[in-house]
Enzyme design. Structure first.
Site, PDB file in Angstrom:
ATOM      1  N   PRO A 128     -47.106 -60.911  76.977  1.00 17.06           N
ATOM      2  CG  PRO A 128     -47.436 -62.916  76.003  1.00 17.06           C
ATOM      3  CD  PRO A 128     -46.885 -61.609  75.904  1.00 17.06           C
ATOM      4  CB  SER A 130     -42.359 -65.362  77.546  1.00 16.35           C
ATOM      5  OG  SER A 130     -42.118 -64.105  76.684  1.00 16.35           O
ATOM      6  CE  LYS A 131     -38.171 -61.363  75.529  1.00 17.44           C
ATOM      7  NZ  LYS A 131     -39.532 -61.858  74.743  1.00 17.44           N
ATOM      8  CG  ASP A 149     -47.929 -54.685  77.861  1.00 15.95           C
ATOM      9  OD1 ASP A 149     -47.039 -55.339  77.585  1.00 15.95           O
ATOM     10  OD2 ASP A 149     -48.824 -54.100  77.073  1.00 15.95           O
ATOM     11  CG  ASP A 191     -39.170 -57.944  74.449  1.00 15.66           C
ATOM     12  OD1 ASP A 191     -38.149 -57.968  73.599  1.00 15.66           O
ATOM     13  OD2 ASP A 191     -40.026 -58.668  74.399  1.00 15.66           O
ATOM     14  CB  CYS A 244     -39.028 -60.303  67.876  1.00 19.26           C
ATOM     15  SG  CYS A 244     -40.617 -59.639  68.110  1.00 19.26           S
TER      16      CYS A 244
END
Length: 319
Positions: A128, A130-131, A149, A191, A244
């Site tokens: 969404p 952040s990075k 995305d 990511d 993550c």
């Protein structure tokens, strides 16, 4: 002091998870679960596209205690001074785009990628945002940042966050990662979507969703993404691959796969002011290149954050 999430003692943990993570962590398994069942420390990143760090601190520190994140100068752990409060998203500073609510470990990939103003950068799995917003602030809104995305439902949140944070050098795209194989970027961030076992404390759902099948499924997707990201790099360019999850199959083994397939892929050591654990060099029947010792593996108990894995890869000349 850790504050345990209520009713976690009643959770049923899959036998295969216990078996696998005891094999992976050894004597640290209980510590891993203790942190995974504790509330995560709230963290924010100052958005320097809209406000300086000093000005934000003057505003925000009136009601919030702010503790510096050692590896990110824009990052702070925050705690409300008067009572328990978790709705940082309702603060004026958040609504105005002065801050982004982001776990301290999640700030690492953009720091390691270190994009410069004027460069061409690809954020392959951007939503969404952040990075993406962090990359843009490091680029000072100069150059071109492709925020891609493959999940169209997540693009709305990405657009909202980019607008709130005053980002103006981003082009949003909805493509599969392979679309960018033949383009040349200075830097690429992958990511990757993952089994998310480093984020149990943020969402207990990650524990219930985990299965060996999910790990294999994610690894299949990640193989496509990490290779597509590397092929999208120009010669001399830099890619960061991050997840993550704590799964070696999705982390060290994934990087090893890329190193074996592309002889011009070179790992670079990550040097940050952070407590870290040793990367996994041997686990089950995985084939892991010893070069992965240069990667960054952190568990929730290392820094009281999410668990994360980060690899910095340079595209050199084949030998």
């Amino acid at each position: 002091m850790l504050e345990t999430i209520p009713r976690t003692e009643d959770l049923e943990i899959k036998e295969k998870f216990v078996e696998r993570y005891k094999a992976l962590l050894g004597k640290d398994y209980n510590k891993f679960m203790k942190y995974s069942f504790a509330y995560i420390r709230k963290a924010i990143r100052v958005n320097t596209l809209k406000i300086s760090i000093n000005k934000l601190k003057k505003r925000f520190s009136k009601d919030w205690n702010m503790e510096q994140v050692p590896w990110c100068k824009e990052g702070f752990w925050v705690k409300f001074k008067k009572e328990k409060r978790f709705d940082i998203g309702n603060t004026p500073e958040h609504q105005l785009g002065y801050i982004y609510v982001q776990d301290a470990a999640s700030m690492i990939p953009a720091i390691v990628l270190d994009p410069k103003p004027g460069e061409r950068v690809l954020d392959m799995c951007a939503a969404p945002g952040s990075k993406t917003t962090q990359l843009s602030q490091y680029m000072k809104n100069k150059g071109v940042l492709i925020a891609n995305d493959s999940n169209g439902k997540r693009l709305a949140a990405l657009g909202i966050n980019l607008r709130r944070c005053g980002v103006s050098n981003v082009v949003i795209t909805h493509q599969q990662g392979n679309y960018y194989r033949k383009l040349e970027f200075d830097r690429v961030l992958v990511d990757a979507p993952c089994s998310a076992t480093g984020t149990i404390r943020r969402s207990l759902k990650a524990l219930s969703m985990w299965s060996p099948g999910l790990v294999r499924k994610m690894a299949g997707i990640q193989k496509q993404l990490i290779e597509a990201g590397f092929l999208a790099l120009k010669k001399g360019g830099t890619m960061v691959y991050s997840t993550c999850t704590q799964e070696p199959e999705e982390n060290e083994a994934m990087v090893s796969y890329l190193l074996k397939k592309h002889k011009d892929a070179k790992l670079e050591e990550i040097k940050l002011n952070i407590k870290k654990s040793k990367p996994i060099l041997k686990f089950e029947n995985l084939k892991i290149n010893p070069e992965v010792k240069k990667c960054l593996r952190i568990y929730p108990f290392d820094n009281n954050t999410e668990g994360f894995f980060v690899a910095k890869i340079k595209k050199g000349k084949p030998f």
